[in-house]
Design an enzyme around this catalytic site. Structure first.
Site, short mmCIF file in Angstrom:
data_model
loop_
_atom_site.label_atom_id
_atom_site.label_comp_id
_atom_site.label_asym_id
_atom_site.label_seq_id
_atom_site.Cartn_x
_atom_site.Cartn_y
_atom_site.Cartn_z
N GLU A 108 0.83 -1.20 0.00
CA GLU A 108 0.00 0.00 0.00
C GLU A 108 0.87 1.26 0.00
OE1 GLU A 108 -2.19 -3.42 1.55
OE2 GLU A 108 -0.26 -2.54 2.10
N GLY A 136 13.41 -1.78 2.32
CA GLY A 136 13.27 -0.61 1.45
C GLY A 136 14.18 -0.60 0.23
N LEU A 189 3.38 -4.87 -10.57
CA LEU A 189 3.67 -3.68 -11.39
C LEU A 189 5.07 -3.12 -11.20
CD1 LEU A 189 0.20 -1.92 -11.13
CD2 LEU A 189 1.04 -3.37 -12.97
N GLU A 190 5.70 -3.41 -10.06
CA GLU A 190 7.06 -2.90 -9.84
C GLU A 190 8.05 -3.52 -10.82
OE1 GLU A 190 7.03 -2.00 -5.14
OE2 GLU A 190 6.08 -3.80 -5.89
#
Length: 426
Positions: free
Chosen positions: A61, A315, A343-344
């Site tokens: 999210e 991250g 989608l990344e």
């Protein structure tokens, strides 16, 4: 309308369990104390009052909301992000707690959903509005924000058939909660119908698509990947990335990949497990399979004989994707699964493979499946075979990429639609 008595009673009873869960996942006592402070008060001082408050659950999210948060930070608005998971908070901080956004940005945990706690939190931070991302709905949060006149928007909303049935069973909770929202902006028509059936106001609910399609890889990660390629001499390597994996996916996939890794020394697999508490477990698994493994957390680099690189850092997903030539997206071969965001890798032109259990991203994935823009596999053996084929057959990889990019281009524009609605409340 106040939340039902039974809901508040249940929250009161599970509070000790909630605390013990926080303790269990904390790396040390200081981290435990800090999270308790943010969950149960007294809360951290507000860096900026009147911020746009985005509530995002976890990594997925946070990534989805990234272009939206970036837009408002660039426009000079203060932004407060709340998360419910440690990984989500680490992701938010890695994206925005840096120059030039740092003075305008703050990330803290969402308080436990008790009316008194939520009320104190809102009074302390005095947000301009509350923007809930995807399906993160908390009854007292919405109720207290309404009582304190904070506009409430649910954006990029999705609702699977399974989740809708769950909400339907507790309509005394879900109906007033959905009626307490000023706007419901959903990804697709099926989700819109489900939200309206559950009680959302049809006059303030609309399909605006998914902002996930407006995603772009941060330039500094792409630059860092190019540097690592050089520093670690990766030019001749063929690199597969396995991202957001769950148990028992790593065990099955690494076992299936082992023969390929043994026969092809140029092959390398980067593993990015979904949950940090499983990093050691996945490392032990790779060691047990006698695969030469290095770890990011120990500052180790990829060596000539490295077969598995465990990306046990927070991250840095974009970095590993930018290094790869094929990607497997996890949470899709395990049971019941549900999948994660595809989608990344696609945004970085990385041919993408996932398992058959992707119902959490059904609408998005189906669109790519319809044009052969992703590969769906039934099991780990097929996954290993397809990933290897994509590395060995540039034509196949290129065809998959070209089809995927068509879908990406067709769906961009949702970000702008979201901004238009949010701006009405600024």
């Amino acid at each position: 309308m106040a939340t039902p008595f039974w809901y508040n009673a249940a929250l009161f009873l599970i509070k000790p369990l909630y605390r013990s869960r926080i303790k269990k996942r904390a790396d040390n006592d200081a981290q435990y104390q800090q999270e308790c402070l943010e969950r149960f008060g007294p809360f951290q001082p507000a860096k900026n009052l009147n911020a746009i408050w985005f509530h995002v659950v976890s990594v997925g999210e946070t990534n989805a909301a990234q272009p939206l948060i970036e837009h408002y930070l660039k426009a000079g608005h203060a932004v407060l992000v709340t998360n419910t998971t440690k990984t989500g908070q680490a992701r938010a901080k890695s994206l925005f707690l840096k120059v030039p956004y740092e003075p305008l940005f703050q990330a803290v945990y969402l308080p436990a959903d008790q009316a008194s706690l939520v009320r104190r939190f809102i009074q302390k931070y005095q947000p301009k509005m509350l923007v809930l991302v995807e399906t993160e709905l908390w009854p007292n949060l919405i109720d207290q924000a309404q009582q304190l006149n904070v506009p409430r928007l649910l954006i990029n909303a999705r609702l699977s058939e399974k989740s809708a049935k769950g909400y339907g069973k507790v309509s005394s909770l879900s109906r007033p909660m959905l009626q307490g929202l000023n706007q419901v902006l959903v990804q697709d028509q099926a989700a819109l119908s489900r939200f309206i059936d559950l009680g959302a106001d049809p006059a303030h609910s609309q399909v605006v698509g998914s902002i996930k399609f407006d995603i772009h890889a941060p330039a500094h990660f792409v630059g860092k990947a190019a540097q690592l390629k050089q520093d670690w001499a990766l030019a001749g390597r063929k690199i597969i990335t396995m991202v957001s994996t769950h148990a028992p996916e790593e065990q099955k996939l690494l076992t299936a990949l082992k023969p390929y890794l043994q026969q092809h020394p140029e092959l390398l697999c980067i593993v990015v497990p979904r949950h940090p508490e499983r990093f050691d477990e996945v490392f032990a698994m790779a060691e047990k399979l006698e695969l030469s493994t290095q770890r990011r957390s120990l500052g180790q680099s990829i060596q000539r004989d490295t077969q598995i690189y465990l990306a046990d850092s927070m991250g840095e997903l974009w970095l590993w994707l930018a290094l790869s030539q094929a990607c497997f997206v996890g949470g899709s071969l395990n049971e019941p699964g549900g999948g994660h965001n595809i989608l990344e890798p696609i945004a970085l032109y990385v041919p993408t493979v996932l398992g058959k259990n992707y119902f959490n991203f059904q609408t998005i994935v189906d669109e790519f499946v319809a044009v052969n823009g992703v590969e769906i596999v039934q099991d780990a053996e097929q996954a290993a075979q397809v990933l290897f084929e994509l590395l060995e057959n540039p034509q196949k990889a290129q065809a998959l990429n070209a089809a995927a990019q068509q879908i990406m281009q067709k769906n961009t524009g949702s970000l702008q639609k979201h901004i238009q609605v949010i701006d009405q409340y600024l």
